[in-house]
Design an enzyme around this catalytic site. Structure first.
Site, PDB file in Angstrom:
ATOM      1  N   GLN A 104       0.409  -1.202   0.091  1.00  0.00           N
ATOM      2  CA  GLN A 104       0.104  -0.056   0.349  1.00  0.00           C
ATOM      3  C   GLN A 104       0.661   1.345   0.060  1.00  0.00           C
ATOM      4  O   GLN A 104       1.844   1.729   0.654  1.00  0.00           O
ATOM      5  CB  GLN A 104      -0.837   0.141   1.093  1.00  0.00           C
ATOM      6  CG  GLN A 104      -1.347   0.845   1.503  1.00  0.00           C
ATOM      7  CD  GLN A 104      -3.234   1.045   2.478  1.00  0.00           C
ATOM      8  OE1 GLN A 104      -2.026   1.260   3.353  1.00  0.00           O
ATOM      9  NE2 GLN A 104      -4.415   1.166   1.988  1.00  0.00           N
ATOM     10  N   TYR A 175      -5.342  10.909   3.892  1.00  0.00           N
ATOM     11  CA  TYR A 175      -4.272  10.502   3.353  1.00  0.00           C
ATOM     12  C   TYR A 175      -3.942  11.881   2.083  1.00  0.00           C
ATOM     13  O   TYR A 175      -5.216  12.077   1.473  1.00  0.00           O
ATOM     14  CB  TYR A 175      -3.170   9.668   3.848  1.00  0.00           C
ATOM     15  CG  TYR A 175      -3.795   8.699   5.017  1.00  0.00           C
ATOM     16  CD1 TYR A 175      -2.954   9.770   6.213  1.00  0.00           C
ATOM     17  CD2 TYR A 175      -3.592   7.897   5.175  1.00  0.00           C
ATOM     18  CE1 TYR A 175      -2.940   9.326   7.729  1.00  0.00           C
ATOM     19  CE2 TYR A 175      -3.808   6.993   6.432  1.00  0.00           C
ATOM     20  CZ  TYR A 175      -3.740   8.001   7.697  1.00  0.00           C
ATOM     21  OH  TYR A 175      -2.981   7.296   8.246  1.00  0.00           O
ATOM     22  N   ARG A 220      -7.288   2.812  -3.002  1.00  0.00           N
ATOM     23  CA  ARG A 220      -8.241   2.772  -1.758  1.00  0.00           C
ATOM     24  C   ARG A 220      -8.705   3.999  -1.958  1.00  0.00           C
ATOM     25  O   ARG A 220      -8.419   4.930  -1.745  1.00  0.00           O
ATOM     26  CB  ARG A 220      -7.390   2.451  -0.783  1.00  0.00           C
ATOM     27  CG  ARG A 220      -8.796   1.836   0.521  1.00  0.00           C
ATOM     28  CD  ARG A 220      -8.128   1.334   1.779  1.00  0.00           C
ATOM     29  NE  ARG A 220      -8.457   0.164   2.168  1.00  0.00           N
ATOM     30  CZ  ARG A 220      -8.367  -0.034   3.708  1.00  0.00           C
ATOM     31  NH1 ARG A 220      -7.741   0.180   4.205  1.00  0.00           N
ATOM     32  NH2 ARG A 220      -9.054  -1.013   3.790  1.00  0.00           N
ATOM     33  N   GLY A 317      -9.587  -6.914   8.918  1.00  0.00           N
ATOM     34  CA  GLY A 317      -8.685  -6.175   8.704  1.00  0.00           C
ATOM     35  C   GLY A 317      -8.437  -7.011  10.364  1.00  0.00           C
ATOM     36  O   GLY A 317      -7.194  -7.663  10.570  1.00  0.00           O
ATOM     37  N   ARG A 318      -8.737  -5.868  11.301  1.00  0.00           N
ATOM     38  CA  ARG A 318      -9.390  -6.374  12.557  1.00  0.00           C
ATOM     39  C   ARG A 318      -9.236  -7.920  12.860  1.00  0.00           C
ATOM     40  O   ARG A 318      -8.851  -9.073  12.953  1.00  0.00           O
ATOM     41  CB  ARG A 318      -9.493  -5.959  13.957  1.00  0.00           C
ATOM     42  CG  ARG A 318      -8.995  -4.084  13.735  1.00  0.00           C
ATOM     43  CD  ARG A 318      -9.940  -3.293  14.035  1.00  0.00           C
ATOM     44  NE  ARG A 318     -11.648  -3.075  13.382  1.00  0.00           N
ATOM     45  CZ  ARG A 318     -12.342  -2.351  13.829  1.00  0.00           C
ATOM     46  NH1 ARG A 318     -12.799  -1.787  14.877  1.00  0.00           N
ATOM     47  NH2 ARG A 318     -13.252  -2.156  13.127  1.00  0.00           N
ATOM     48  N   CYS A 344     -12.060  -2.985  19.864  1.00  0.00           N
ATOM     49  CA  CYS A 344     -12.300  -2.667  21.196  1.00  0.00           C
ATOM     50  C   CYS A 344     -11.445  -1.815  21.243  1.00  0.00           C
ATOM     51  O   CYS A 344     -11.101  -0.640  22.040  1.00  0.00           O
ATOM     52  CB  CYS A 344     -11.840  -3.805  22.455  1.00  0.00           C
ATOM     53  SG  CYS A 344      -9.920  -4.415  21.776  1.00  0.00           S
ATOM     54  N   CYS A 347      -5.877  -2.186  19.195  1.00  0.00           N
ATOM     55  CA  CYS A 347      -5.329  -1.898  18.460  1.00  0.00           C
ATOM     56  C   CYS A 347      -4.450  -0.334  17.447  1.00  0.00           C
ATOM     57  O   CYS A 347      -3.073  -0.866  17.839  1.00  0.00           O
ATOM     58  CB  CYS A 347      -5.485  -3.019  17.577  1.00  0.00           C
ATOM     59  SG  CYS A 347      -6.636  -2.537  17.157  1.00  0.00           S
ATOM     60  N   GLU A 410     -15.176 -22.239  38.414  1.00  0.00           N
ATOM     61  CA  GLU A 410     -16.033 -21.498  37.122  1.00  0.00           C
ATOM     62  C   GLU A 410     -16.820 -20.928  38.892  1.00  0.00           C
ATOM     63  O   GLU A 410     -18.411 -22.087  39.001  1.00  0.00           O
ATOM     64  CB  GLU A 410     -16.782 -21.343  37.068  1.00  0.00           C
ATOM     65  CG  GLU A 410     -17.235 -20.257  36.258  1.00  0.00           C
ATOM     66  CD  GLU A 410     -17.168 -18.618  36.571  1.00  0.00           C
ATOM     67  OE1 GLU A 410     -15.229 -17.743  36.107  1.00  0.00           O
ATOM     68  OE2 GLU A 410     -18.238 -17.879  37.626  1.00  0.00           O
ATOM     69  N   LYS A 428     -24.039  -5.038  21.374  1.00  0.00           N
ATOM     70  CA  LYS A 428     -22.727  -5.558  22.276  1.00  0.00           C
ATOM     71  C   LYS A 428     -22.378  -7.171  22.188  1.00  0.00           C
ATOM     72  O   LYS A 428     -21.714  -7.602  22.802  1.00  0.00           O
ATOM     73  CB  LYS A 428     -22.048  -5.528  23.272  1.00  0.00           C
ATOM     74  CG  LYS A 428     -22.078  -3.534  23.459  1.00  0.00           C
ATOM     75  CD  LYS A 428     -21.228  -2.823  24.836  1.00  0.00           C
ATOM     76  CE  LYS A 428     -19.817  -3.384  25.235  1.00  0.00           C
ATOM     77  NZ  LYS A 428     -19.379  -3.810  26.235  1.00  0.00           N
TER      78      LYS A 428
HETATM   79  C1  LIG Z   1      -3.976  -1.102  13.339  1.00  0.00           C
HETATM   80  C2  LIG Z   1      -4.819  -0.293  12.373  1.00  0.00           C
HETATM   81  C3  LIG Z   1      -4.100   0.240  11.988  1.00  0.00           C
HETATM   82  C4  LIG Z   1      -4.273   0.349   9.757  1.00  0.00           C
HETATM   83  N1  LIG Z   1      -4.024   1.015   9.426  1.00  0.00           N
HETATM   84  C5  LIG Z   1      -4.376   0.880   7.923  1.00  0.00           C
HETATM   85  C6  LIG Z   1      -3.234   1.443   7.199  1.00  0.00           C
HETATM   86  O1  LIG Z   1      -1.840   1.732   7.026  1.00  0.00           O
HETATM   87  N2  LIG Z   1      -3.487   1.862   5.548  1.00  0.00           N
HETATM   88  C7  LIG Z   1      -5.345   2.046   5.740  1.00  0.00           C
HETATM   89  O2  LIG Z   1      -5.422   1.921   4.023  1.00  0.00           O
HETATM   90  N3  LIG Z   1      -6.048   1.693   6.092  1.00  0.00           N
HETATM   91  C8  LIG Z   1      -5.918   1.112   7.622  1.00  0.00           C
HETATM   92  N4  LIG Z   1      -6.187   0.641   8.706  1.00  0.00           N
HETATM   93  C9  LIG Z   1      -7.685   0.442   8.332  1.00  0.00           C
HETATM   94  C10 LIG Z   1      -8.204  -0.884   7.927  1.00  0.00           C
HETATM   95  O3  LIG Z   1      -7.457  -1.389   6.865  1.00  0.00           O
HETATM   96  C11 LIG Z   1     -10.047  -1.535   7.713  1.00  0.00           C
HETATM   97  O4  LIG Z   1     -10.019  -0.558   7.307  1.00  0.00           O
HETATM   98  C12 LIG Z   1     -10.099  -0.744   9.014  1.00  0.00           C
HETATM   99  O5  LIG Z   1      -9.974  -1.525  10.263  1.00  0.00           O
HETATM  100  C13 LIG Z   1     -12.179  -1.438   8.845  1.00  0.00           C
HETATM  101  O6  LIG Z   1     -11.846  -2.854   8.957  1.00  0.00           O
HETATM  102  P1  LIG Z   1     -11.825  -3.935  10.096  1.00  0.00           P
HETATM  103  O7  LIG Z   1     -13.300  -3.514  10.738  1.00  0.00           O
HETATM  104  O8  LIG Z   1     -11.682  -4.977   8.933  1.00  0.00           O
HETATM  105  O9  LIG Z   1     -10.596  -3.529  10.551  1.00  0.00           O
HETATM  106  C14 LIG Z   1      -5.877   0.413   9.852  1.00  0.00           C
HETATM  107  C15 LIG Z   1      -6.626  -0.506  11.533  1.00  0.00           C
HETATM  108  C16 LIG Z   1      -6.004  -0.236  12.158  1.00  0.00           C
HETATM  109  C17 LIG Z   1      -6.859  -1.530  12.998  1.00  0.00           C
HETATM  110  S1  SF4 Z   2      -7.307  -4.796  19.295  1.00  0.00           S
HETATM  111 FE1  SF4 Z   2      -9.831  -4.813  19.598  1.00  0.00          FE
HETATM  112  S2  SF4 Z   2     -10.443  -4.238  17.742  1.00  0.00           S
HETATM  113 FE2  SF4 Z   2      -8.359  -4.382  17.510  1.00  0.00          FE
HETATM  114  S3  SF4 Z   2      -8.375  -6.106  15.979  1.00  0.00           S
HETATM  115 FE3  SF4 Z   2      -7.897  -7.267  18.392  1.00  0.00          FE
HETATM  116  S4  SF4 Z   2      -9.837  -6.924  19.902  1.00  0.00           S
HETATM  117 FE4  SF4 Z   2     -10.116  -6.063  17.856  1.00  0.00          FE
END
Ligand SMILES: Cc1cc2nc3c(=O)[nH]c(=O)nc-3n(C[C@H](O)[C@H](O)[C@H](O)COP(=O)(O)O)c2cc1C
Ligand code: SF4
Length: 648
Positions: A104, A175, A220, A317-318, A344, A347, A410, A428
């Site tokens: 990227q 950006y 993107r 992503g996460r 949460c 990250c 438990e 939640k």
């Molecule tokens: C720790 C972290 C770092 C991220 N860094 C980038 C990045 O470098 N470039 C980018 O386009 N998006 C970045 N994102 C956004 C993710 O690519 C993604 O779009 C966003 O987390 C939502 O998707 P998810 O719910 O599957 O995590 C980041 C997200 C997280 C959580």
């Molecule tokens: S730190 Fe929390 S929000 Fe991030 S990936 Fe892990 S569980 Fe998901």
């Protein structure tokens, strides 16, 4: 037939065939070297995700210009030929699993800080500060813009030489490329302002010219910035169509800028896959693939997005931070064991505070090198784990993998600890999914949890004579006995109410004392019971214990909720039958508030006596999770994992 046939069907981006539709989108990690070098750690981190079955990995942001282009304390770079070798190591490490890898390419523009630019003024299309950053940038000259176009192209060439399968242009999240695309941030009068797409398209076409038309480029972008005078969906569709027309091989449809952060990285309360409608809208009439992203957590949702033709690929992503084997588990029908993301934000907090990446529910994320293979030296030795909250279950899981024999006790009738009340407030359900995934993993390992047993040290000693004891007994709610009325019949603690909402009658007046995140969530739950709720908080702001993104989203929800009133800078003095007495900490004024019920949400404190008893009985006693220090899931999992991993 496979359970997720679309998710695990081959797809194509330009000339590149991808073995399935699962994409790991870019996520900054700060696992690179201090000057942006490739590291063994990054290679281990990405390799694990590739080994986990993911079809396409798009790396974290890779800057094309180190001094002004970084958005993080340190960030990968491709602004010089000397970085090619490191990238080629990464490409090979990922591709050996049949996973494709794109880099990227990124420049931060105005969304960075002067401490990342050696004190030099930050740059942007126009001299307009981002409200989220608050630093006025310098407008780039036309000459500088042209140089930057070239820097993106040069970086793409380097990625290609390194053996990458393609590149992604980071035109989203506010950006530099996004800044050029947006009417909010691009007020230029030269050709890059008259045509806001020009910067992106020159880069895109320049890459195609230098790297060849069969070297794929994904763009993107934020199809909706969710800010006044920014890109809205109508404009997003226009941008998508123009970029597709200009030769992009795929569009990766995200949303938001730093000024609308919760729609970039969604806190828990966003519905799973909520913004796939953006991908669907952009996709209409286009003949290149579209990638959907945003809070997609479970294979069923990913499959649904594909089956509804909202997108051709799904990016999670996460989900990849929580469970590197997400794809493999989904494909093999073991999706119940996928450790679910709880939204949460730990990250993103970790990298925004300049630490390396961490994940609350996966203690190995960002520590892949420090915690490699589990030492299998447990030799069947028994370890008593007291308490089956997240910490207890995590400790038991790791111990079992190491060959110990964990016996989990438990006290209540259900394993889950604080996850049980934690999943009750509105929106939640992710907490419930996570609880289920912990239980499933424990069950798969044949770990027995003895529920409904209030284990005592002497009894455990005589029954099990364990080699070690892990105390994961959680903590108890703080009740300030000094306040008159706290023991009245109409006073409960927040956990009690969350566990048993019928304690409070519908449509009653409730004062919640303590405006941390739990108090706010409880207010929402009670509001759904048509209660009129007042949150009373001593500090001047609510939810100060929460990360900024979640907090912003929560405050907005509270503001929009007519059943919830907020009283900050107020202290509880006493509780009566149908009133609470408060003191305004700014003016000293006393105030009475009608309240049929009071719920105390003042945090937790460790069970000091119980812990002491365990320590007195067993030499090898380890305390983990809330029992050490009441905190969040991240701390519970980390302490439990570390103790179980290192137990000797
Ligand atoms: C720790 C972290 C770092 C991220 N860094 C980038 C990045 O470098 N470039 C980018 O386009 N998006 C970045 N994102 C956004 C993710 O690519 C993604 O779009 C966003 O987390 C939502 O998707 P998810 O719910 O599957 O995590 C980041 C997200 C997280 C959580
Ligand atoms: S730190 Fe929390 S929000 Fe991030 S990936 Fe892990 S569980 Fe998901």
């Amino acid at each position: 037939m496979a359970k997720y046939p679309l998710l695990f069907s081959e797809g194509k981006i330009g000339s590149v065939t991808i073995k399935n539709r699962v994409v790991m989108p870019p996520m900054g990690t700060i696992l690179c070297g201090p000057d942006g070098e490739m590291t063994d750690h990054l290679i281990a981190y990405y390799s694990e995700r590739a080994a986990g079955g993911t079809g396409l990995i798009i790396t974290e942001i890779v800057t094309v210009e180190y001094q002004f282009g970084k958005a993080l304390a340190s960030q990968l770079r491709l602004d010089n030929d000397r970085y090619i070798a490191g990238f080629s190591r990464l490409a090979g490490a990922v591709q050996k699993y049949g996973t494709k890898i794109f880099a990227q390419l990124h420049h931060a523009g105005r969304q960075t800080y002067t401490n990342f630019t050696d004190g030099k003024q930050i740059v942007a299309p126009s001299a307009i500060a981002s409200k989220a950053i608050g630093i006025e940038p310098r407008a780039l000259t036309t000459e500088e813009v042209k140089e930057l176009v070239q820097k993106f192209i040069d970086a793409a060439v380097r990625a290609q030489i390194a053996g990458f399968d393609g590149v992604e242009l980071h035109g989203a999240h506010g950006y530099l490329i996004n800044q050029f695309l947006s009417p909010h941030s691009n007020h230029r009068s030269d050709e890059y302002g008259k045509d806001r797409l020009r910067f992106t398209i020159e880069i895109l076409q320049g890459i195609k010219e230098k790297c060849g038309s069969d070297f794929p480029v994904i763009v993107r972008f934020s199809a909706d910035e969710f800010i006044a005078d920014g890109i809205n969906l109508q404009e997003g569709r226009r941008i998508g169509a123009a970029i597709a027309d200009a030769g992009a091989d795929a569009l990766h449809v995200s949303s938001g800028t730093y000024e609308s952060m919760p729609v970039i990285i969604e806190p828990y309360m966003y519905k799973e896959g909520w913004k796939s409608y953006l991908a669907q809208e952009v996709k209409q009439g286009l003949n290149i693939p579209v990638i959907a992203v945003g809070a997609i957590k479970r294979p069923a949702k990913a499959e649904e997005i594909l089956s509804q033709k909202k997108a051709d690929f799904v990016a999670l992503g996460r989900a990849h931070l929580c469970d590197s084997q997400w794809a493999m588990k989904a494909q093999s029908g073991n999706e119940d064991t996928i450790v679910t993301c709880i939204g949460c934000m730990h990250c993103i907090d970790s990298i925004f505070s300049m630490r390396k990446i961490e994940c609350a529910v996966n203690a190995r994320t960002g520590r892949e090198l420090e915690f490699q293979e589990f030492k299998k030296d447990g030799m069947g030795r028994k370890v008593a784990v007291i308490g089956a909250g997240p910490a207890g279950m995590e400790a038991a899981r790791v111990l079992k993998l190491r060959g110990f024999e964990p016996v989990v006790y438990e006290q209540s009738n259900e394993a889950g600890g604080q996850l049980i009340p934690g999943c009750k407030p509105p929106d939640k359900e992710v907490i419930k999914w996570y609880q289920n995934s912990l239980l499933k993993n424990v069950e798969e390992l044949n770990i027995e949890i003895k529920t409904g047993v209030n284990a005592q040290p002497q009894q455990v000693k005589s029954n099990d004579n364990p080699y070690a004891v892990i105390v994961s007994i959680g903590a108890k709610p703080i009740v300030p006995s000094i306040i008159p009325g706290v023991n009245n019949e109409n006073v409960f603690n927040a956990i009690e109410v969350l566990n048993n909402p019928i304690l409070i009658q519908d449509k009653s007046r409730v004062s919640i004392v303590g405006g941390g995140m739990t108090g706010c969530e409880l207010a929402e739950l009670l509001s759904n019971k048509n209660c009129m709720v007042t949150i009373i908080e001593m500090q001047s702001e609510l939810a100060t214990n929460e990360n900024e993104i979640t907090r912003t989203a929560m405050l907005k929800r509270l503001e929009d909720n007519k059943n919830i009133q907020i009283l900050t800078c107020h202290k509880l003095e006493s509780i009566k039958e149908d009133t609470v007495e408060l003191e305004n900490l700014e003016t000293g004024e006393k105030k009475q508030l009608s309240a049929d019920y009071t719920a105390l949400s003042l945090g937790l404190s460790p069970l000091v006596n119980e812990i002491r008893q365990w320590k007195e009985m067993f030499d090898k006693t380890f305390v983990v999770g809330d029992a050490v220090f009441p905190s969040k899931v991240a701390f519970a999992i980390r302490t439990a994992f570390d103790v179980a991993y290192t137990l000797s």
